[in-house]
Write a protein that holds these residues in place. Structure first.
Motif, PDB file in Angstrom:
ATOM      1  N   ALA A  84       3.484   6.550  14.526  1.00 25.76           N
ATOM      2  CA  ALA A  84       2.463   5.502  14.605  1.00 25.76           C
ATOM      3  C   ALA A  84       2.748   4.360  13.643  1.00 25.76           C
ATOM      4  N   GLY A  85       4.035   4.102  13.412  1.00 27.58           N
ATOM      5  CA  GLY A  85       4.417   2.956  12.593  1.00 27.58           C
ATOM      6  C   GLY A  85       4.332   1.678  13.403  1.00 27.58           C
ATOM      7  N   ARG A  86       5.034   0.654  12.963  1.00 20.37           N
ATOM      8  CA  ARG A  86       4.935  -0.636  13.634  1.00 20.37           C
ATOM      9  C   ARG A  86       5.444  -0.588  15.069  1.00 20.37           C
ATOM     10  N   LEU A  87       6.584   0.077  15.278  1.00 22.62           N
ATOM     11  CA  LEU A  87       7.154   0.131  16.617  1.00 22.62           C
ATOM     12  C   LEU A  87       6.291   0.969  17.546  1.00 22.62           C
ATOM     13  N   GLY A  88       5.920   2.171  17.106  1.00 27.17           N
ATOM     14  CA  GLY A  88       5.075   3.024  17.933  1.00 27.17           C
ATOM     15  C   GLY A  88       3.756   2.364  18.258  1.00 27.17           C
ATOM     16  N   SER A  89       3.174   1.683  17.273  1.00 24.27           N
ATOM     17  CA  SER A  89       1.900   0.994  17.490  1.00 24.27           C
ATOM     18  C   SER A  89       2.058  -0.165  18.476  1.00 24.27           C
ATOM     19  N   ALA A  90       3.186  -0.882  18.365  1.00 23.25           N
ATOM     20  CA  ALA A  90       3.430  -1.992  19.292  1.00 23.25           C
ATOM     21  C   ALA A  90       3.543  -1.484  20.726  1.00 23.25           C
ATOM     22  N   LEU A  91       4.229  -0.361  20.915  1.00 22.51           N
ATOM     23  CA  LEU A  91       4.352   0.204  22.260  1.00 22.51           C
ATOM     24  C   LEU A  91       3.000   0.674  22.780  1.00 22.51           C
ATOM     25  N   ALA A  92       2.209   1.281  21.916  1.00 20.19           N
ATOM     26  CA  ALA A  92       0.882   1.755  22.330  1.00 20.19           C
ATOM     27  C   ALA A  92      -0.027   0.595  22.720  1.00 20.19           C
ATOM     28  N   ASN A  93       0.187  -0.558  22.100  1.00 15.39           N
ATOM     29  CA  ASN A  93      -0.642  -1.736  22.383  1.00 15.39           C
ATOM     30  C   ASN A  93      -0.157  -2.531  23.592  1.00 15.39           C
ATOM     31  N   TYR A  94       1.039  -2.239  24.089  1.00 11.29           N
ATOM     32  CA  TYR A  94       1.607  -3.025  25.180  1.00 11.29           C
ATOM     33  C   TYR A  94       0.876  -2.730  26.485  1.00 11.29           C
ATOM     34  N   GLN A  95       0.301  -3.753  27.089  1.00 10.68           N
ATOM     35  CA  GLN A  95      -0.497  -3.589  28.296  1.00 10.68           C
ATOM     36  C   GLN A  95       0.341  -3.567  29.576  1.00 10.68           C
ATOM     37  N   GLY A  96       1.607  -3.972  29.475  1.00  7.10           N
ATOM     38  CA  GLY A  96       2.438  -4.100  30.671  1.00  7.10           C
ATOM     39  C   GLY A  96       2.862  -2.794  31.311  1.00  7.10           C
ATOM     40  N   PHE A  97       2.722  -1.668  30.589  1.00  3.45           N
ATOM     41  CA  PHE A  97       3.142  -0.388  31.163  1.00  3.45           C
ATOM     42  C   PHE A  97       2.310  -0.010  32.389  1.00  3.45           C
ATOM     43  N   SER A 120      -4.749   0.579  19.241  1.00  5.99           N
ATOM     44  CA  SER A 120      -5.359   0.188  20.512  1.00  5.99           C
ATOM     45  C   SER A 120      -6.622   1.030  20.670  1.00  5.99           C
ATOM     46  N   ASP A 121      -6.784   1.719  21.792  1.00  8.63           N
ATOM     47  CA  ASP A 121      -7.974   2.559  21.949  1.00  8.63           C
ATOM     48  C   ASP A 121      -7.654   4.042  21.756  1.00  8.63           C
ATOM     49  N   LEU A 122      -6.494   4.319  21.135  1.00 10.91           N
ATOM     50  CA  LEU A 122      -6.076   5.698  20.890  1.00 10.91           C
ATOM     51  C   LEU A 122      -6.226   6.037  19.411  1.00 10.91           C
ATOM     52  N   VAL A 123      -6.707   7.232  19.134  1.00 10.66           N
ATOM     53  CA  VAL A 123      -6.772   7.688  17.757  1.00 10.66           C
ATOM     54  C   VAL A 123      -5.478   8.438  17.448  1.00 10.66           C
ATOM     55  N   VAL A 124      -4.906   8.194  16.287  1.00  9.80           N
ATOM     56  CA  VAL A 124      -3.662   8.864  15.899  1.00  9.80           C
ATOM     57  C   VAL A 124      -3.957  10.335  15.624  1.00  9.80           C
ATOM     58  N   LEU A 125      -3.213  11.199  16.329  1.00 10.45           N
ATOM     59  CA  LEU A 125      -3.433  12.640  16.237  1.00 10.45           C
ATOM     60  C   LEU A 125      -2.353  13.315  15.401  1.00 10.45           C
ATOM     61  N   PRO A 126      -2.666  14.488  14.827  1.00  7.50           N
ATOM     62  CA  PRO A 126      -1.642  15.248  14.094  1.00  7.50           C
ATOM     63  C   PRO A 126      -0.703  15.950  15.081  1.00  7.50           C
ATOM     64  N   LEU A 127       0.503  16.240  14.636  1.00  6.20           N
ATOM     65  CA  LEU A 127       1.501  16.860  15.507  1.00  6.20           C
ATOM     66  C   LEU A 127       1.076  18.242  16.013  1.00  6.20           C
ATOM     67  N   LYS A 128       0.187  18.894  15.293  1.00 10.53           N
ATOM     68  CA  LYS A 128      -0.259  20.222  15.737  1.00 10.53           C
ATOM     69  C   LYS A 128      -1.015  20.153  17.064  1.00 10.53           C
ATOM     70  N   ASP A 129      -1.477  18.964  17.437  1.00  9.68           N
ATOM     71  CA  ASP A 129      -2.210  18.803  18.699  1.00  9.68           C
ATOM     72  C   ASP A 129      -1.297  18.441  19.870  1.00  9.68           C
ATOM     73  N   LEU A 130       0.000  18.292  19.598  1.00  8.94           N
ATOM     74  CA  LEU A 130       0.920  17.801  20.637  1.00  8.94           C
ATOM     75  C   LEU A 130       0.951  18.711  21.867  1.00  8.94           C
ATOM     76  N   LYS A 131       1.109  20.011  21.659  1.00 10.01           N
ATOM     77  CA  LYS A 131       1.225  20.926  22.791  1.00 10.01           C
ATOM     78  C   LYS A 131      -0.034  20.896  23.652  1.00 10.01           C
ATOM     79  N   ARG A 132      -1.174  20.858  23.024  1.00 11.36           N
ATOM     80  CA  ARG A 132      -2.447  20.825  23.761  1.00 11.36           C
ATOM     81  C   ARG A 132      -2.544  19.582  24.624  1.00 11.36           C
ATOM     82  N   VAL A 133      -2.164  18.423  24.055  1.00 11.80           N
ATOM     83  CA  VAL A 133      -2.253  17.165  24.785  1.00 11.80           C
ATOM     84  C   VAL A 133      -1.256  17.118  25.940  1.00 11.80           C
ATOM     85  N   VAL A 134      -0.036  17.592  25.686  1.00 11.36           N
ATOM     86  CA  VAL A 134       0.986  17.620  26.741  1.00 11.36           C
ATOM     87  C   VAL A 134       0.508  18.449  27.930  1.00 11.36           C
TER      88      VAL A 134
END
Length: 205
Positions: A84-97, A120-134
């Motif tokens: 969720a650094g600058r690059l990750g945040s920029a991609l999350a904010n990109y509306q063109g996807f 954007s409208d996403l809350v940054v989650l901890p990595l322990k939640d990755l499997k559940r979200v996937v």
């Protein structure tokens, strides 16, 4: 199987067609707008089922529809971002996807100061939640936006969670199972290419 150069040009044709309002478009028009040869356009489009009419061209909607199917655009694809650094945040904010059937469903980070913050409208989650979200969103693609020192660890975690496609922005070659696809996006290398081309132009002048 499409040749890779043809596949890359078809992506350019698709992007061009998104802004075309006419009913038909000729190979000459596509070539002129993209600065390539009409013969190349016709050769590329010969791989498709859609055929052009002499002196008229290709029906835009039919061509666009076939390219949509080729790239799986009408099929919604869930994506997660790790970093969720600058690059990750920029991609999350990109509306063109969205117009390409891509939905960023979550963004993750291991930094306690970033977890719980909004991107954007996403809350940054901890990595322990990755499997559940996937599993919850049937995620197919994971985007790696972490330093190279952490990239392999993140890739291993994505693979363990069932991810079959990785978009990697870390400057490192990842080791993944054969059934996992990786596309590397090295921004530094692209800039070096541009610098090289600029130097060549200067030397010619």
């Amino acid at each position: 199987m499409l040749p890779k150069p043809t596949f890359e040009r078809l992506k350019l044709y698709h992007r061009l067609l998104l802004d075309v309002e006419e009913e038909y478009i000729s190979s000459e028009t596509i070539a002129r707008l993209l600065k390539i040869q009409p013969e190349q356009v016709r050769k590329d489009l010969s791989y498709l089922k859609t055929t052009g009419k002499p002196k008229v061209g290709y029906k835009v909607e039919e061509l666009k529809k076939e390219l949509d199917e080729l790239f799986g655009i009408k099929r919604e694809t869930a994506v997660v971002i790790v970093g969720a650094g600058r690059l990750g945040s920029a991609l999350a904010n990109y509306q063109g996807f969205a117009k390409y059937g891509i939905e960023i469903v979550a963004i993750f980070d291991k930094d306690p100061e970033k977890i719980g913050q909004f991107v954007s409208d996403l809350v940054v989650l901890p990595l322990k939640d990755l499997k559940r979200v996937v599993k919850r969103f049937n995620v197919e693609i994971g985007v790696i936006c972490v330093p190279k020192e952490s990239a392999q660890e993140v890739a291993n975690l994505l693979v363990a969670c069932g991810i079959k496609g990785i978009w990697n922005f870390a400057p490192i070659e990842l080791e993944v199972p054969e059934d996992v696809l990786v596309v590397n996006e090295d921004i530094t290398q692209s800039l070096l290419t541009l610098k090289h081309l600029l130097n060549r132009r200067r030397n010619k002048s």
